[in-house]
Design a protein around this motif. Structure first.
Motif, PDB file in Angstrom:
ATOM      1  N   ALA A   1     -11.594 -12.790   2.307  1.00 44.10           N
ATOM      2  CA  ALA A   1     -11.339 -12.572   3.727  1.00 44.10           C
ATOM      3  C   ALA A   1     -10.135 -11.650   3.870  1.00 44.10           C
ATOM      4  O   ALA A   1      -9.450 -11.351   2.902  1.00 44.10           O
ATOM      5  CB  ALA A   1     -11.100 -13.904   4.432  1.00 44.10           C
ATOM      6  N   CYS A   2      -9.902 -11.265   5.094  1.00 47.48           N
ATOM      7  CA  CYS A   2      -8.901 -10.255   5.434  1.00 47.48           C
ATOM      8  C   CYS A   2      -7.590 -10.396   4.658  1.00 47.48           C
ATOM      9  O   CYS A   2      -7.056 -11.485   4.477  1.00 47.48           O
ATOM     10  CB  CYS A   2      -8.614 -10.358   6.924  1.00 47.48           C
ATOM     11  SG  CYS A   2      -7.481  -9.116   7.482  1.00 47.48           S
ATOM     12  N   VAL A   3      -7.087  -9.276   4.175  1.00 46.42           N
ATOM     13  CA  VAL A   3      -5.824  -9.262   3.428  1.00 46.42           C
ATOM     14  C   VAL A   3      -4.676  -9.018   4.407  1.00 46.42           C
ATOM     15  O   VAL A   3      -4.674  -8.032   5.132  1.00 46.42           O
ATOM     16  CB  VAL A   3      -5.856  -8.159   2.350  1.00 46.42           C
ATOM     17  CG1 VAL A   3      -4.515  -8.066   1.643  1.00 46.42           C
ATOM     18  CG2 VAL A   3      -6.967  -8.424   1.348  1.00 46.42           C
ATOM     19  N   ASN A   4      -3.724  -9.932   4.436  1.00 46.17           N
ATOM     20  CA  ASN A   4      -2.626  -9.823   5.397  1.00 46.17           C
ATOM     21  C   ASN A   4      -1.402  -9.131   4.833  1.00 46.17           C
ATOM     22  O   ASN A   4      -0.554  -8.666   5.588  1.00 46.17           O
ATOM     23  CB  ASN A   4      -2.215 -11.214   5.870  1.00 46.17           C
ATOM     24  CG  ASN A   4      -3.279 -11.834   6.742  1.00 46.17           C
ATOM     25  OD1 ASN A   4      -3.821 -11.186   7.623  1.00 46.17           O
ATOM     26  ND2 ASN A   4      -3.605 -13.085   6.462  1.00 46.17           N
ATOM     27  N   CYS A   5      -1.274  -9.130   3.510  1.00 45.21           N
ATOM     28  CA  CYS A   5      -0.051  -8.578   2.961  1.00 45.21           C
ATOM     29  C   CYS A   5      -0.273  -8.048   1.549  1.00 45.21           C
ATOM     30  O   CYS A   5      -0.958  -8.683   0.742  1.00 45.21           O
ATOM     31  CB  CYS A   5       1.021  -9.665   2.947  1.00 45.21           C
ATOM     32  SG  CYS A   5       2.629  -9.024   2.528  1.00 45.21           S
ATOM     33  N   VAL A   6       0.263  -6.887   1.264  1.00 45.55           N
ATOM     34  CA  VAL A   6       0.280  -6.371  -0.110  1.00 45.55           C
ATOM     35  C   VAL A   6       1.726  -6.012  -0.441  1.00 45.55           C
ATOM     36  O   VAL A   6       2.426  -5.429   0.372  1.00 45.55           O
ATOM     37  CB  VAL A   6      -0.618  -5.126  -0.286  1.00 45.55           C
ATOM     38  CG1 VAL A   6      -2.079  -5.507  -0.294  1.00 45.55           C
ATOM     39  CG2 VAL A   6      -0.356  -4.085   0.783  1.00 45.55           C
ATOM     40  N   ARG A   7       2.175  -6.395  -1.621  1.00 46.76           N
ATOM     41  CA  ARG A   7       3.544  -6.086  -2.035  1.00 46.76           C
ATOM     42  C   ARG A   7       3.586  -5.772  -3.512  1.00 46.76           C
ATOM     43  O   ARG A   7       3.064  -6.536  -4.332  1.00 46.76           O
ATOM     44  CB  ARG A   7       4.471  -7.287  -1.760  1.00 46.76           C
ATOM     45  CG  ARG A   7       4.699  -7.590  -0.288  1.00 46.76           C
ATOM     46  CD  ARG A   7       5.564  -6.535   0.397  1.00 46.76           C
ATOM     47  NE  ARG A   7       5.779  -6.825   1.819  1.00 46.76           N
ATOM     48  CZ  ARG A   7       5.099  -6.272   2.812  1.00 46.76           C
ATOM     49  NH1 ARG A   7       4.140  -5.411   2.570  1.00 46.76           N
ATOM     50  NH2 ARG A   7       5.384  -6.588   4.059  1.00 46.76           N
ATOM     51  N   TRP A   8       4.235  -4.643  -3.864  1.00 50.05           N
ATOM     52  CA  TRP A   8       4.442  -4.296  -5.261  1.00 50.05           C
ATOM     53  C   TRP A   8       5.624  -5.083  -5.799  1.00 50.05           C
ATOM     54  O   TRP A   8       6.602  -5.307  -5.088  1.00 50.05           O
ATOM     55  CB  TRP A   8       4.759  -2.804  -5.402  1.00 50.05           C
ATOM     56  CG  TRP A   8       3.663  -1.904  -4.969  1.00 50.05           C
ATOM     57  CD1 TRP A   8       3.573  -1.262  -3.776  1.00 50.05           C
ATOM     58  CD2 TRP A   8       2.499  -1.532  -5.710  1.00 50.05           C
ATOM     59  NE1 TRP A   8       2.417  -0.514  -3.722  1.00 50.05           N
ATOM     60  CE2 TRP A   8       1.736  -0.662  -4.908  1.00 50.05           C
ATOM     61  CE3 TRP A   8       2.025  -1.859  -6.975  1.00 50.05           C
ATOM     62  CZ2 TRP A   8       0.537  -0.113  -5.318  1.00 50.05           C
ATOM     63  CZ3 TRP A   8       0.826  -1.311  -7.396  1.00 50.05           C
ATOM     64  CH2 TRP A   8       0.091  -0.453  -6.577  1.00 50.05           C
ATOM     65  N   SER A   9       5.534  -5.461  -7.062  1.00 52.17           N
ATOM     66  CA  SER A   9       6.701  -6.069  -7.681  1.00 52.17           C
ATOM     67  C   SER A   9       7.769  -4.988  -7.854  1.00 52.17           C
ATOM     68  O   SER A   9       7.461  -3.801  -7.878  1.00 52.17           O
ATOM     69  CB  SER A   9       6.336  -6.695  -9.028  1.00 52.17           C
ATOM     70  OG  SER A   9       5.905  -5.698  -9.921  1.00 52.17           O
ATOM     71  N   ASN A  10       9.004  -5.415  -8.001  1.00 47.79           N
ATOM     72  CA  ASN A  10      10.097  -4.435  -8.082  1.00 47.79           C
ATOM     73  C   ASN A  10       9.966  -3.543  -9.303  1.00 47.79           C
ATOM     74  O   ASN A  10      10.405  -2.403  -9.289  1.00 47.79           O
ATOM     75  CB  ASN A  10      11.437  -5.161  -8.101  1.00 47.79           C
ATOM     76  CG  ASN A  10      11.649  -5.938  -6.821  1.00 47.79           C
ATOM     77  OD1 ASN A  10      11.750  -5.364  -5.755  1.00 47.79           O
ATOM     78  ND2 ASN A  10      11.651  -7.259  -6.917  1.00 47.79           N
ATOM     79  N   ASN A  11       9.373  -4.092 -10.386  1.00 49.73           N
ATOM     80  CA  ASN A  11       9.209  -3.261 -11.577  1.00 49.73           C
ATOM     81  C   ASN A  11       7.952  -2.397 -11.499  1.00 49.73           C
ATOM     82  O   ASN A  11       7.689  -1.623 -12.414  1.00 49.73           O
ATOM     83  CB  ASN A  11       9.190  -4.131 -12.831  1.00 49.73           C
ATOM     84  CG  ASN A  11       8.074  -5.154 -12.825  1.00 49.73           C
ATOM     85  OD1 ASN A  11       7.129  -5.053 -12.047  1.00 49.73           O
ATOM     86  ND2 ASN A  11       8.173  -6.148 -13.683  1.00 49.73           N
ATOM     87  N   GLY A  12       7.174  -2.571 -10.449  1.00 52.46           N
ATOM     88  CA  GLY A  12       6.008  -1.724 -10.250  1.00 52.46           C
ATOM     89  C   GLY A  12       4.798  -2.074 -11.080  1.00 52.46           C
ATOM     90  O   GLY A  12       3.766  -1.417 -10.985  1.00 52.46           O
ATOM     91  N   LEU A  13       4.895  -3.121 -11.906  1.00 56.52           N
ATOM     92  CA  LEU A  13       3.775  -3.455 -12.785  1.00 56.52           C
ATOM     93  C   LEU A  13       2.687  -4.219 -12.056  1.00 56.52           C
ATOM     94  O   LEU A  13       1.524  -4.143 -12.420  1.00 56.52           O
ATOM     95  CB  LEU A  13       4.275  -4.318 -13.957  1.00 56.52           C
ATOM     96  CG  LEU A  13       5.085  -3.602 -15.008  1.00 56.52           C
ATOM     97  CD1 LEU A  13       5.566  -4.591 -16.052  1.00 56.52           C
ATOM     98  CD2 LEU A  13       4.219  -2.542 -15.671  1.00 56.52           C
ATOM     99  N   TYR A  14       3.070  -4.964 -11.055  1.00 57.84           N
ATOM    100  CA  TYR A  14       2.118  -5.845 -10.414  1.00 57.84           C
ATOM    101  C   TYR A  14       2.049  -5.582  -8.920  1.00 57.84           C
ATOM    102  O   TYR A  14       2.996  -5.088  -8.315  1.00 57.84           O
ATOM    103  CB  TYR A  14       2.508  -7.306 -10.649  1.00 57.84           C
ATOM    104  CG  TYR A  14       2.555  -7.654 -12.106  1.00 57.84           C
ATOM    105  CD1 TYR A  14       1.378  -7.819 -12.825  1.00 57.84           C
ATOM    106  CD2 TYR A  14       3.766  -7.783 -12.766  1.00 57.84           C
ATOM    107  CE1 TYR A  14       1.407  -8.112 -14.170  1.00 57.84           C
ATOM    108  CE2 TYR A  14       3.803  -8.079 -14.113  1.00 57.84           C
ATOM    109  CZ  TYR A  14       2.620  -8.240 -14.816  1.00 57.84           C
ATOM    110  OH  TYR A  14       2.658  -8.524 -16.145  1.00 57.84           O
ATOM    111  N   LEU A  15       0.903  -5.942  -8.374  1.00 53.25           N
ATOM    112  CA  LEU A  15       0.718  -5.904  -6.937  1.00 53.25           C
ATOM    113  C   LEU A  15       0.279  -7.301  -6.527  1.00 53.25           C
ATOM    114  O   LEU A  15      -0.625  -7.864  -7.128  1.00 53.25           O
ATOM    115  CB  LEU A  15      -0.361  -4.874  -6.567  1.00 53.25           C
ATOM    116  CG  LEU A  15      -0.741  -4.802  -5.095  1.00 53.25           C
ATOM    117  CD1 LEU A  15       0.373  -4.170  -4.284  1.00 53.25           C
ATOM    118  CD2 LEU A  15      -2.028  -4.014  -4.895  1.00 53.25           C
ATOM    119  N   ALA A  16       0.945  -7.848  -5.540  1.00 53.66           N
ATOM    120  CA  ALA A  16       0.534  -9.162  -5.049  1.00 53.66           C
ATOM    121  C   ALA A  16      -0.108  -8.970  -3.686  1.00 53.66           C
ATOM    122  O   ALA A  16       0.349  -8.152  -2.892  1.00 53.66           O
ATOM    123  CB  ALA A  16       1.729 -10.092  -4.949  1.00 53.66           C
TER     124      ALA A  16
END
Lengths: 197, 973
Positions: free
Chosen positions: B71-86
């Protein structure tokens, strides 16, 4: 979300005589370790008119499936000619590959199949009773039709329902000695008994 | 200011709820609604930044799209080291994505679209905890934690180093939690919810620091999100939707006392999102004008439901810029580029806008060092220092240093090339498996694949694993999967390798067939519509009819395929690895009961000769019954001795396993009973007879020591020759250890003796244990002798002492209750090569207890200077302990960690003292008492090892050069 993504299906031994087994090389990717096997089926559609003539050519379990990318070859015998309506033997039909997890179909891959006589003479004047030995099967491998279904990948809810609905008798009838092998490690017991349910 | 609305960034008209720019600035992610699911898209940043890139068709715009969210994605955030996306969405899930480097561009199988995903991002972790839609996610500074908030009124704090572990669930909001922000110093996390409150939580104990309600009490209506933000200097927290005099505002909350005196006013509708620029700015210096010291200021963007965006500088009373009617619907999210000059905004209307500022407009961004200086001024702690500072602006003052730095870079580059290697070598990697090309494997796959029959006769194929999935790798930990998998033996040699790993729980279960039940879902099922090429199969017009009829078969789950109905009761049993099992169970016993040698030695042994180990373990077990208790409170031993006593002893210096076998009362000769001692190593054997019952026997590579019931101690060489006449002990023996040519005896009257039997001297003479035992109920739980002849005694209260024969004192070397151990955090200073050096008697006494600061994961929970101090104290203690235990390898190990810590934390004086001690006087003088070696290690060699560590921090370049020069000088002499 779908834990299993089919990445590719190659049709092997194509085109081939009608009596040859079907061979599909299936590559798929799995997000996380699956506690249960995948079940794959090849279904041959005998007649476009009715599902009655569908034949499950074979079904296999594929497992264990740890997270990662996997491939296997699914081979199944050619359809039983006796079950195909004579009028539908020659021409276009469909072969389907389906995959289910915990009994739920989540992907269906379909190919058009063209059954033709190779001999020009037979092609012009096809016999009333199909001559399967002369038929050539040609799967339109370049154009798979893929349909994906959302299913419940988690066991929890379904299992609760199942355990309520299932008659406990089959379990009770199983004498403890019939457990395959020696006693399973204690840690595994609950898991397995869940599976039995 | 330039403004751009890149129309190609869209979710096919569906709302975009979130946008975030990758820390490296090359890409950004959007999240929102997809066709029938949530959608996360990763876009290339270059076409946004440069017009020519936008026009260039060879530069991809879309890098990857993922529709795994249900279902709809409300938030995307990169980790500070850039390796991961939450990403978090309405499906209650938080997903963590990682780039799968080994997979090249690919299309979705069966998809008609030719649009390939240029980058492959795979979901490596699904975090399930929330019972409602996830509204916001946020990575903590340094990516220690990931926080997510939800309409279930809770905030989950996930351990980002150990997903899916939950550190804490913050409960307290009574409404939907719609925004999260971390304090840039890591001390707090703030959340804003629909319950008219903004709460600040401490990361130290995850308790509420403050609850702010006043500015929100008037808030009526609701916004989809309440994305609040913390200023980069940590001084201000700015809320989303607040009210002042019935006008919508963004409330400014001061860190100091959580005062709420100021706000951003002007928006006509509720503020949905506030985002601080990551940079701190100072006034642009005009050419020609004399530089005036001016206060640094922050910059903040505010987006609102009124579809307008305002950008504020904290140095100005009015907004820098306000843009009205930028979108058709509410603004949902804002993200700044890392350089602080660009800004992406997304809206519910499904579009994004890019704002590009110039330095004239915003000011000069402070560089990292200046920002750190501000942090350090305010908090006494710089975020950058613990993470290896980027002192790019520091001038390298001399060629030596420059050379060193260049060498460092050269060393790093090969690593860098390797890291990017797999991406480039994608085709190669996937096509070669165990030396066989994928093509070869495919040719024979049918023949080679493992096919079995389940109990009910169904075919079961074990798929060939081409590659294991990208997994969430934690820095410094080994591959997790390995620990949960056991090798499975496959008869097929070619597939054995690739199938080597399989889950240990291996249910050979079948899936229950309930296709019929699922048919009801088929109506809503997704249909992948693909155009059929008409020219390929249509041999005649008459064929079209049946094909139409056939088409439906592609998309409907069929009723007529119930499958083979069978739900057999098979229970999969992974064949037990019995050998491994038995040895691993017994091994710990071996450790405890083997009195002479240390733990690590046993590990070595079990690796070298497993069979021997097992026999040994059995022997040890038998011996357990008859072993005199090592009770230190110490009364004459009254237990009956068994007929036969066995004891095992091993030594690491030989590959083989050594046995000592004792048989009491072998024969009775003229009234006195004889006991026999048998010794064997690698087939060589000897035995000797003793006139009294043997109570303890032990040995090392050099000597064998035997204590008898008649309070005598006999010592033999490894070949069975008696070394000294029986030593008469003052009390019965309680514990006896040998190591090298040292023998240690702990008697029942709580005295300790250590002899060097080669030199025939006493190192410790009947020293009483009273100083360490008095005043406690503790008993001796363990004792051993190091290879250097230092006696170590562990007590049941968790303290471990060693006897220092030169000072003639007992020294505390380990204490399990020591809070320093638990709070010290030196993980940054441990390098992977150090693991070997850490083995030794010190590690043995501290054992697993020393898990590099278990509480240290609460890195930011404690005032930094306190933590610094504790770590320093702990490291110095370790160093001193290693010294007193005469454990050279451990001394070196801790010395390097200590040096790294000093360098990281900037302890210049201590560093200088350390270097001075290692260097010693440059000019020889008779009065100097400086030793050239410590524990057999040459001090100047140690300095040579320490200097590169110092050289890593340009702040110490003068120190580095100073000692480098002196070392060079000494070398020339």
């Amino acid at each position: 979300m779908a834990k299993v993504q089919v990445l590719n299906v190659s049709v092997l031994d194509n085109p081939s005589p009608f009596g040859n087994p079907f061979q599909f090389e299936i590559t798929f990717e799995c997000m996380e370790d699956l506690p249960e096997d995948l079940e794959w089926k090849i279904i041959y559609v005998g007649s476009a008119e009715s599902e009655e003539y569908d034949q499950v050519l074979d079904s296999v379990l594929v497992g264990p499936v740890p997270a990662g990318r996997h491939m296997f070859v699914f081979q199944a015998d050619a359809p039983n000619t006796g079950l195909i309506p004579e009028s539908d033997a020659v021409g276009v039909t469909v072969v389907l590959i389906t995959c289910t997890y915990r009994g739920q179909e989540f992907i269906r891959i379909g190919y058009y199949v063209n059954n033709e006589y190779t001999d020009p003479e037979l092609r012009e004047n096809p016999p009333v009773k199909p001559n399967y030995t002369q038929l050539q099967r040609n799967i339109l491998a370049s154009n798979p039709r893929v349909t994906r279904f959302h299913i419940n990948w988690e066991a929890t809810m379904e299992k609760m329902e199942d355990s309520e609905n299932v008659d406990p008798a089959p379990n009770a009838m199983l004498p403890p000695t019939s457990m395959p092998g020696k006693a399973p490690p204690f840690g595994l017991m609950p898991d397995n008994s869940m599976d039995c349910l | 200011m330039k403004l751009l609305k890149p129309s190609w960034v869209n979710h096919n008209g569906k709302p975009i709820f979130s946008v975030d720019i990758h820390p490296d600035g090359t890409k950004f992610a959007t999240g929102g609604q997809g066709e029938d699911s949530g959608k996360v898209v990763i876009w290339n940043m270059a076409p946004v930044l440069r017009e020519e890139d936008e026009k260039n068709e060879n530069i991809p715009k879309l890098l990857c799209q993922m529709d795994n969210h249900l279902a709809c994605v409300n938030c995307v955030r990169w980790s500070n080291n850039g390796l991961y996306l939450a990403s978090g969405g309405d499906d209650k899930l938080v997903m963590v994505w990682k780039r799968a480097a080994f997979i090249g561009p690919s299309t979705v199988f069966g998809s008609s679209s030719k649009l390939a995903n240029v980058e492959q991002w795979r979901c490596v972790m699904i975090l399930r905890n929330h019972t409602g839609d996830v509204m916001d996610v946020a990575w903590s500074p340094h990516d220690v934690w990931l926080a997510s908030c939800s309409v279930d009124n809770t905030i989950a704090i996930w351990n980002a180093r150990k997903f899916p572990e939950i550190v804490m669930t913050l409960k307290g909001h009574t409404g939907l939690v719609k925004g999260l922000t971390w304090d840039p110093v890591g001390k707090y996390i703030a959340s804003q919810a629909d319950d008219h409150s903004l709460k600040v939580w401490r990361t130290m104990d995850w308790q509420l620091e403050t609850n702010i309600t006043k500015p929100f009490s008037e808030c009526g209506g609701t916004t989809h999100v309440l994305r609040l933000s913390w200023s980069p200097d940590g001084q201000y927290l700015v809320s989303a939707h607040a009210m002042n005099n019935s006008g919508p505002t963004a409330q400014i909350i001061e860190r100091d006392g959580w005062k709420t005196n100021m706000d951003f006013v002007g928006h006509r509708k509720a503020v949905t999102v506030v985002k601080f620029n990551p940079k701190i700015f100072k006034k642009k210096q005009k050419n020609g004008s004399t530089p005036k010291p001016s206060c640094p200021y922050c910059c903040c963007a505010v987006g609102s439901k009124d579809r307008s965006l305002s950008v504020w500088l904290t140095s100005l009373k009015r907004p820098l810029v306000v843009i009205h009617d930028l979108f058709d619907k509410s603004i949902m999210d804002i993200t700044w580029t890392l350089n602080g000059l660009g800004l992406l905004v997304c809206s519910m209307d499904g579009t994004v806008a890019f704002l590009d500022f110039s330095q004239d407009e915003l000011g000069d961004p402070l560089n990292e060092e200046e920002k750190n200086a501000i942090h350090q001024n305010i908090y006494g702690k710089s975020l950058a220092i613990t993470m290896g500072s980027q002192l790019s602006s520091t001038i390298i003052e001399n060629p030596e240093m420059l050379k060193y730095q260049q060498e460092q870079q050269r060393n790093q580059n090969p690593n860098g090339a390797q890291a990017s290697g797999p991406e480039n070598q994608t085709p190669k990697l996937t096509n070669v498996l165990n030396g066989e090309s994928l093509e070869d494997i495919r040719k024979n796959l049918l023949k080679k694949q493992v096919e079995t029959r389940t109990a009910d006769g169904r075919r079961r194929i074990t798929p060939l694993c081409i590659c294991l999935n990208v997994s969430f790798s934690y820095p410094g930990t080994s591959h997790q999967r390995c620990s949960t998998l056991i090798p499975q033996i496959s008869s097929d040699s070619s597939t054995a390798n690739s199938l080597g790993l399989r889950p240990s729980h291996d249910p050979t279960s079948t899936s229950p067939n309930k296709t019929a039940e699922d048919n009801k879902d088929s109506g809503t099922a997704a249909v992948n519509s693909i155009g059929m090429k008409s020219n390929l199969l249509l041999t005649s017009a008459s064929k079209i009819e049946p094909m139409k009829a056939l088409d439906s078969r592609f998309t409907e789950r069929s009723k007529a395929t119930p499958g083979v109905t069978s739900v057999p009761l098979t229970i999969g049993i992974t064949p037990l690895d019995r050998v491994k099992d038995s040895s691993s169970v017994k091994e710990p016993k071996g450790k405890d009961e083997t009195s002479s040698d240390s733990e690590d030695k046993i590990v070595v042994k079990s690796m070298t000769k497993r069979k021997g180990e097992m026999e040994g373990a059995e022997v040890v077990e038998k011996r357990k019954k008859g072993r005199p208790r090592k009770d230190a409170k110490i009364m004459p031993i009254s237990q009956p001795f068994p007929q036969v006593t066995f004891l095992l002893s091993t030594d690491v210096s030989t590959d083989g396993v050594t046995y000592l076998e004792v048989e009491n009362e072998v024969s009775v000769v003229s009234g006195s009973r004889l006991s026999q001692l048998k010794w064997s190593r690698e087939g060589r054997e000897w035995d000797t007879l003793l006139p009294s019952r043997i109570i303890i026997a032990t040995g090392s590579s050099d000597v064998v020591a035997v204590a008898c019931e008649d309070r005598t101690l006999s010592v033999f060489t490894a070949c069975g020759r008696r070394l000294i006449p029986s030593i008469m002990l003052p009390a019965p023996m309680s514990a006896l250890h040998c190591s090298g040519h040292f023998v240690m005896a702990l008697t029942a009257s709580a005295t300790l003796s250590v002899w060097d039997v080669q030199k025939q001297t006493a190192l410790v003479k009947n020293e009483s244990l009273n100083p360490i035992l008095s005043g406690t109920d503790a008993t001796v739980s363990q004792s051993f002798l190091t290879r250097q002849g230092v006696a170590v005694v562990s007590l049941s209260n968790g303290k471990t002492y060693c006897f220092n024969s030169s000072l003639e004192t007992w020294n505390l070397i380990a204490d399990k209750q020591d809070s320093l151990v638990q709070c010290a955090d030196f993980r940054n200073c441990v390098s992977s090569q150090d693991a070997l050096g850490s083995m030794g008697p010190l590690a043995l006494t501290q054992g697993r207890n020393l898990s590099a600061g278990r509480l240290a994961s609460r890195l930011s929970s404690m005032p930094h200077h306190l933590q610094q101090g504790m770590t320093l104290a702990f490291l110095e203690k370790q160093l001193a302990s290693a010294l007193i235990l005469l454990s050279a390898s451990e001394y070196r190990h801790w010395l390097l960690i200590y040096a790294r810590f000093l360098v990281n934390e900037g302890y210049e004086l201590r560093l200088r003292e350390l270097c001075q001690d290692l260097l010693g006087p440059v000019h020889k003088s008779s009065s100097s008492s400086w030793e050239t070696t410590v524990l057999g290690l040459r001090k100047r060699d140690l300095l040579t090892e320490v200097l590169p560590v110092i050289g890593q921090n340009l702040r110490f370049q003068r120190l580095f050069t100073e000692y480098q020069d002196q070392l060079e000088l000494l070398r020339l002499k």
